[in-house]
Scaffold this motif. Structure first.
Motif, PDB file in Angstrom:
ATOM      1  N   ALA A   4      31.511  34.671  55.242  1.00 35.56           N
ATOM      2  CA  ALA A   4      31.296  34.343  54.006  1.00 35.56           C
ATOM      3  C   ALA A   4      32.933  34.896  52.892  1.00 35.56           C
ATOM      4  O   ALA A   4      33.095  33.014  52.442  1.00 35.56           O
ATOM      5  N   LEU A   5      33.402  35.289  53.944  1.00 35.61           N
ATOM      6  CA  LEU A   5      34.687  35.528  53.933  1.00 35.61           C
ATOM      7  C   LEU A   5      35.928  34.139  54.128  1.00 35.61           C
ATOM      8  O   LEU A   5      37.124  33.758  53.722  1.00 35.61           O
ATOM      9  N   VAL A   6      34.899  34.185  54.961  1.00 34.72           N
ATOM     10  CA  VAL A   6      35.396  33.274  56.213  1.00 34.72           C
ATOM     11  C   VAL A   6      35.775  31.874  55.591  1.00 34.72           C
ATOM     12  O   VAL A   6      36.242  30.750  55.348  1.00 34.72           O
ATOM     13  N   CYS A   7      35.032  31.069  55.716  1.00 37.59           N
ATOM     14  CA  CYS A   7      33.865  30.632  54.384  1.00 37.59           C
ATOM     15  C   CYS A   7      35.386  29.859  52.845  1.00 37.59           C
ATOM     16  O   CYS A   7      35.243  29.050  52.724  1.00 37.59           O
ATOM     17  N   TYR A   8      35.167  30.991  52.394  1.00 37.72           N
ATOM     18  CA  TYR A   8      35.797  31.145  50.905  1.00 37.72           C
ATOM     19  C   TYR A   8      37.249  30.714  51.796  1.00 37.72           C
ATOM     20  O   TYR A   8      38.280  30.205  50.799  1.00 37.72           O
ATOM     21  N   TYR A   9      37.939  31.196  52.719  1.00 37.42           N
ATOM     22  CA  TYR A   9      39.291  30.981  53.014  1.00 37.42           C
ATOM     23  C   TYR A   9      39.160  29.540  53.524  1.00 37.42           C
ATOM     24  O   TYR A   9      40.127  28.811  53.252  1.00 37.42           O
ATOM     25  N   PHE A  10      38.643  28.914  54.123  1.00 34.62           N
ATOM     26  CA  PHE A  10      38.385  28.017  54.305  1.00 34.62           C
ATOM     27  C   PHE A  10      38.359  26.177  53.229  1.00 34.62           C
ATOM     28  O   PHE A  10      38.586  25.509  53.166  1.00 34.62           O
ATOM     29  N   GLN A  11      37.187  26.920  52.695  1.00 31.89           N
ATOM     30  CA  GLN A  11      36.191  26.133  51.210  1.00 31.89           C
ATOM     31  C   GLN A  11      36.782  26.031  49.959  1.00 31.89           C
ATOM     32  O   GLN A  11      37.206  25.133  48.978  1.00 31.89           O
ATOM     33  N   ARG A  12      37.766  27.351  49.828  1.00 25.51           N
ATOM     34  CA  ARG A  12      38.429  27.846  48.351  1.00 25.51           C
ATOM     35  C   ARG A  12      36.746  28.040  47.726  1.00 25.51           C
ATOM     36  O   ARG A  12      37.155  27.514  46.449  1.00 25.51           O
TER      37      ARG A  12
END
Length: 383
Positions: free
Chosen positions: A68-76
Motif C-alpha cells: 500500500a505504501l509503495v502504491c501511495y508513493y507512485f500513485q499519490r
C-alpha cells in the motif's frame, strides 16, 4: 471484549464514511470528500489497532502495508491503502451484514438522487444529448450521467440477489425482475441491460445447480472460463491484430464488439498501443482516463502488480465460493466482473461489491495453509 466492541464500532464508522463518499463523481461531489475519506482511514486504523494480534497477524499486515505504501508513493493516492485497511480491519467481520448495509445504503443513495433531481441541489432527471451518433433522451434520475445511475442500480440488484435470492419464489422473482428493468429501460444503458439479461439467465441456472451436482460443478467451471476470457480479451487489446473499426457501421466482428461496448474496447486498444502501463501505476499519465473499462483503467492507475493480485483474487474467490457452496456469491462475482467492461470502479471497495466477498477471508487468502487446515477440520470433525 471491550476492545472487540470498540473495533466493531470504529469499523462501522469507517463504513459509513465509505458509503457517504460512494456517489462522488457519479451523483454529487465537492462536499468535503477528502475529509470524509481521511475520517474513514482513521476509523479503520483505530479498528485495526483494537483487534490486531501482532504475533499472529504480522505475516499479512507487513506485506499489505508495504504494498500500500509503495502504491501511495507512485500513485499519490491513498486508494490502495484504504482498501488494505478495510480488508485488514474487516478480516473478522460478517460479509453478509456488511452487504446488507451497502444494499440499503445504495437504495438510500438512489432515492436521495431522485429527490434532489427535482430541486436545484441535484443532478438532472434526464438528459437530451447526442449518444451513440444520434440524439437521445435518457434518464439519469439525479445522477450526472445515465450510466452512472445504471452502475448504482445494477449494484443494488446484484446485492439484492446476493442477500435475498433464496427467499424469492418463481412468482416473486418474476415480479421483481419486471419492476427492476423499468429504470434501466429509461436509462437506456446497453451494458446495464445486458447485465440484467444475464441475471435472468443465471438465477434459474444457479437454482437448478443447487440440486444437480454435475451442473453445480459446471457452473463454477463456466464462471472461471467466462472471467478468464474477459481478461484475455481486454489485456490483449494492444497486441492482437483486430480489424480496423468502422464507426457507425457493423462490417466485422470488431465493429460488433465495439458497438456493444459503445466504443470502449477501441478506446482501451488505443491506450494500450500508445502507452505501456507501469508496475505500480502511472501517476503523471492521463492515458488511463481515456478508457472506461475497469480492468484497463486500473492497469494504468493502480499498476500491473495490482491487476495481477486482483486476477489471482478473483479465481481464489471462485474456489472459496465453490467450497462454501455459495451460489449467490458466485452470481455477484460474475455480474460485477463482467460489468467492469463498462465502468472504471474496480479498485473502490464502496463501488465494487466483489471486495465484500473477501471480508472475513483475508487470513485464508494470505496464508493458504491456514485454509487447508480449516478444510481438514471440517472434513474430520471436532477433536
Amino acid at each position: 471484549m471491550k476492545r472487540t466492541k470498540l473495533s466493531q464500532i470504529f469499523f462501522a464508522m469507517g463504513m459509513i464514511c465509505e458509503l457517504l463518499v460512494s456517489p462522488s463523481g457519479f451523483m454529487i461531489g465537492d462536499y468535503g470528500e477528502r475529509w470524509i475519506i481521511l475520517a474513514g482511514i482513521i476509523c479503520f486504523s483505530a479498528s485495526l489497532l483494537m483487534s490486531m494480534e501482532l504475533k499472529k497477524d504480522w505475516k499479512y499486515f507487513v506485506p499489505l502495508f508495504g504494498f500500500a505504501l509503495v502504491c501511495y508513493y507512485f500513485q499519490r493516492s491513498a486508494l490502495v491503502l484504504r482498501l488494505c485497511l478495510i480488508l485488514m480491519a474487516g478480516r473478522q467481520m460478517d460479509r453478509k451484514r456488511l452487504a446488507r448495509f451497502f444494499f440499503f445504503g445504495t437504495a438510500a443513495t438512489i432515492a436521495l438522487g431522485l429527490i434532489l433531481a427535482f430541486t436545484p441541489l441535484g443532478g438532472p432527471l434526464y438528459m437530451e444529448e447526442w449518444f451513440r451518433h444520434a440524439p437521445e433522451v435518457r434518464y439519469c434520475f439525479g445522477f450526472l450521467h445515465p450510466n452512472s445511475f445504471a452502475l448504482f442500480w445494477i449494484r443494488l440488484g446484484v446485492l439484492g440477489l446476493y442477500l435475498y435470492a433464496d427467499r424469492l419464489g418463481r412468482a416473486g422473482f418474476a415480479a421483481a425482475a419486471a419492476l427492476y428493468v423499468v429504470p434501466l429501460l429509461f436509462a437506456r444503458s446497453k451494458i446495464a441491460l445486458a447485465a440484467y439479461v444475464l441475471m435472468l439467465v443465471l438465477v434459474p441456472l444457479l437454482r437448478a445447480a443447487k440440486t444437480r451436482e454435475k451442473l453445480y460443478r459446471g457452473v463454477f467451471t463456466g464462471a472461471a472460463v467466462l472471467i478468464a476470457l474477459e481478461e484475455l480479451l481486454v489485456f490483449t487489446l494492444g497486441i492482437f491484430p483486430y480489424p480496423e473499426r468502422n464507426p457507425g457501421y457493423i462490417e466485422n466482428y470488431w465493429d460488433l464488439l465495439n458497438n456493444i461496448t459503445s466504443g470502449r474496447l477501441e478506446h482501451a486498444r488505443e491506450a494500450l498501443q500508445h502507452s505501456l502501463p507501469a508496475l505500480f501505476g502511472l501517476k503523471d499519465s492521463e492515458v488511463w482516463n481515456g478508457t472506461e473499462i475497469g480492468f484497463i483503467h486500473s492497469l494504468y492507475h493502480e499498476g500491473i502488480l495490482f491487476m495481477i493480485l486482483y486476477s489471482v483474487l478473483l479465481f481464489w474467490l471462485l474456489k472459496r465460493l465453490k467450497r462454501e457452496r455459495d451460489l449467490n456469491g458466485l452470481l455477484l462475482l460474475i455480474l460485477i466482473t463482467l460489468y467492469c467492461i463498462a465502468e472504471a470502479f474496480l479498485p473502490w471497495f464502496n463501488k465494487n461489491a466483489v471486495w465484500l466477498l473477501l471480508i472475513g477471508g483475508l487470513p485464508a487468502f494470505m496464508m493458504p495453509h491456514a485454509e487447508t487446515k480449516e478444510l481438514a477440520n471440517e472434513k474430520n470433525g471436532p477433536g
